[in-house]
Design a protein around this motif. Structure first.
Motif, PDB file in Angstrom:
ATOM      1  N   ARG A 163       0.751  -1.423   0.454  1.00 12.61           N
ATOM      2  CA  ARG A 163      -0.183  -0.185   0.253  1.00 12.61           C
ATOM      3  C   ARG A 163       1.109   1.540  -0.084  1.00 12.61           C
ATOM      4  O   ARG A 163       0.981   2.250  -0.840  1.00 12.61           O
ATOM      5  CB  ARG A 163      -1.111  -0.014   0.816  1.00 12.61           C
ATOM      6  CG  ARG A 163      -2.281  -0.182   0.791  1.00 12.61           C
ATOM      7  CD  ARG A 163      -3.033  -0.602   2.223  1.00 12.61           C
ATOM      8  NE  ARG A 163      -2.672  -0.162   3.373  1.00 12.61           N
ATOM      9  CZ  ARG A 163      -2.897  -1.498   4.620  1.00 12.61           C
ATOM     10  NH1 ARG A 163      -3.546  -2.247   3.747  1.00 12.61           N
ATOM     11  NH2 ARG A 163      -2.298  -1.416   5.099  1.00 12.61           N
ATOM     12  N   GLU A 210       2.221   1.229  -3.358  1.00 11.51           N
ATOM     13  CA  GLU A 210       1.541   2.440  -4.533  1.00 11.51           C
ATOM     14  C   GLU A 210       1.096   4.382  -4.338  1.00 11.51           C
ATOM     15  O   GLU A 210       0.985   4.564  -5.406  1.00 11.51           O
ATOM     16  CB  GLU A 210      -0.030   1.118  -4.429  1.00 11.51           C
ATOM     17  CG  GLU A 210       0.377   0.484  -5.546  1.00 11.51           C
ATOM     18  CD  GLU A 210      -1.270  -0.804  -3.972  1.00 11.51           C
ATOM     19  OE1 GLU A 210      -1.902  -0.099  -3.792  1.00 11.51           O
ATOM     20  OE2 GLU A 210      -1.078  -1.890  -4.921  1.00 11.51           O
ATOM     21  N   GLU A 211       1.041   4.203  -2.922  1.00 11.02           N
ATOM     22  CA  GLU A 211       0.576   5.390  -2.743  1.00 11.02           C
ATOM     23  C   GLU A 211       2.025   6.454  -2.782  1.00 11.02           C
ATOM     24  O   GLU A 211       1.850   7.721  -3.273  1.00 11.02           O
ATOM     25  CB  GLU A 211       0.532   5.678  -0.978  1.00 11.02           C
ATOM     26  CG  GLU A 211       0.051   7.225  -0.605  1.00 11.02           C
ATOM     27  CD  GLU A 211      -0.025   7.634   1.145  1.00 11.02           C
ATOM     28  OE1 GLU A 211      -0.021   8.294   1.486  1.00 11.02           O
ATOM     29  OE2 GLU A 211      -0.237   5.971   1.777  1.00 11.02           O
ATOM     30  N   THR A 212       3.029   6.095  -2.579  1.00 10.69           N
ATOM     31  CA  THR A 212       3.916   6.953  -3.105  1.00 10.69           C
ATOM     32  C   THR A 212       4.481   7.220  -4.359  1.00 10.69           C
ATOM     33  O   THR A 212       4.884   7.969  -5.119  1.00 10.69           O
ATOM     34  CB  THR A 212       5.670   6.134  -2.342  1.00 10.69           C
ATOM     35  OG1 THR A 212       5.524   5.866  -1.103  1.00 10.69           O
ATOM     36  CG2 THR A 212       6.926   7.170  -2.933  1.00 10.69           C
ATOM     37  N   ARG A 249       2.121   7.256  -6.442  1.00 12.83           N
ATOM     38  CA  ARG A 249       0.724   8.184  -6.489  1.00 12.83           C
ATOM     39  C   ARG A 249       1.118   9.297  -6.607  1.00 12.83           C
ATOM     40  O   ARG A 249       1.056  10.228  -7.716  1.00 12.83           O
ATOM     41  CB  ARG A 249      -0.782   7.795  -6.373  1.00 12.83           C
ATOM     42  CG  ARG A 249      -1.766   6.113  -6.692  1.00 12.83           C
ATOM     43  CD  ARG A 249      -2.454   6.801  -6.322  1.00 12.83           C
ATOM     44  NE  ARG A 249      -2.696   6.143  -4.898  1.00 12.83           N
ATOM     45  CZ  ARG A 249      -2.712   5.222  -4.231  1.00 12.83           C
ATOM     46  NH1 ARG A 249      -2.669   4.047  -4.568  1.00 12.83           N
ATOM     47  NH2 ARG A 249      -2.710   5.169  -2.597  1.00 12.83           N
ATOM     48  N   ASN A 250       2.152   9.171  -5.142  1.00 13.01           N
ATOM     49  CA  ASN A 250       2.276  10.961  -4.818  1.00 13.01           C
ATOM     50  C   ASN A 250       3.472  11.545  -5.813  1.00 13.01           C
ATOM     51  O   ASN A 250       3.519  12.958  -6.359  1.00 13.01           O
ATOM     52  CB  ASN A 250       2.722  10.859  -3.848  1.00 13.01           C
ATOM     53  CG  ASN A 250       2.028  10.965  -2.739  1.00 13.01           C
ATOM     54  OD1 ASN A 250       0.930  11.291  -2.974  1.00 13.01           O
ATOM     55  ND2 ASN A 250       1.818  10.664  -1.058  1.00 13.01           N
TER      56      ASN A 250
END
Length: 182
Positions: A44, A47-49, A51-52
């Motif tokens: 997670r 994936e968040e990194t 997107r950022n």
């Protein structure tokens, strides 16, 4: 005396709480569940990194370098890398090299190999087409710290030398010693 009291205290505390500690101890199934939860958390976070990073690249108009993958440049001459902690994009501070006539240098690492490239050349390779395969990048205003795209241009070595000397009010004749060409 105090060491003995401390050891006795800890021993008594353990004996009182032994049942609770053993009940909470990780069994093989608990370890597997904990390991799977940790793997999911890491995924997670990745994936968040990602997107950022994509959002940051889009907002700042960054373009990835064609040779040095994972390194990005902006039109104002800033350089970024996705080699930060956890894969986050961070700005790279170029190094002012005294032994290189005052040019700012970058030291990208690609596939475990260390490279050295001038910041001005890094930006020019990204944004300025070099259709004539000219070898050098020139700073139009002679400021080696101004690496924005509008201040850079591709030139031959001869033209670059002439530009630098004529701007200082001096005219020099450059001669190739081997060929005698002026």
């Amino acid at each position: 005396m105090s060491v003995t009291r401390s050891a006795d205290y800890h021993k008594e505390w353990y004996l009182k709480n032994k049942d609770r500690i053993l009940a909470e101890a990780k069994t093989p199934t608990k370890r597997l569940v904990a390991r799977e939860n940790q793997r999911r958390r890491r995924q997670r976070l990745r994936e968040e990194t990602q997107r950022n990073n994509e959002k940051f690249i889009e907002e700042n108009g960054l373009v990835e370098h064609p040779i040095f993958k994972g390194y990005y440049g902006s039109k104002d001459g800033s350089v970024f890398s996705d080699k930060g902690a956890g894969g986050t994009i961070r700005q790279i501070k170029p190094i002012l090299n005294k032994h290189n006539n005052g040019y700012y240098m970058l030291h990208p690492h690609v596939n475990g190999v260390h490279h050295q490239i001038g910041c001005h050349r890094f930006i020019a390779e990204i944004f300025i087409p070099n259709s004539n395969n000219l070898p050098e990048v020139n700073h139009k205003d002679l400021d080696k710290g101004n690496n924005c795209v509008e201040n850079l241009e591709w030139m031959t070595h001869y033209d670059n030398c002439q530009h630098g000397t004529s701007a200082m009010g001096r005219e020099y004749m450059i001669e190739n010693v081997k060929t005698g060409k002026k």
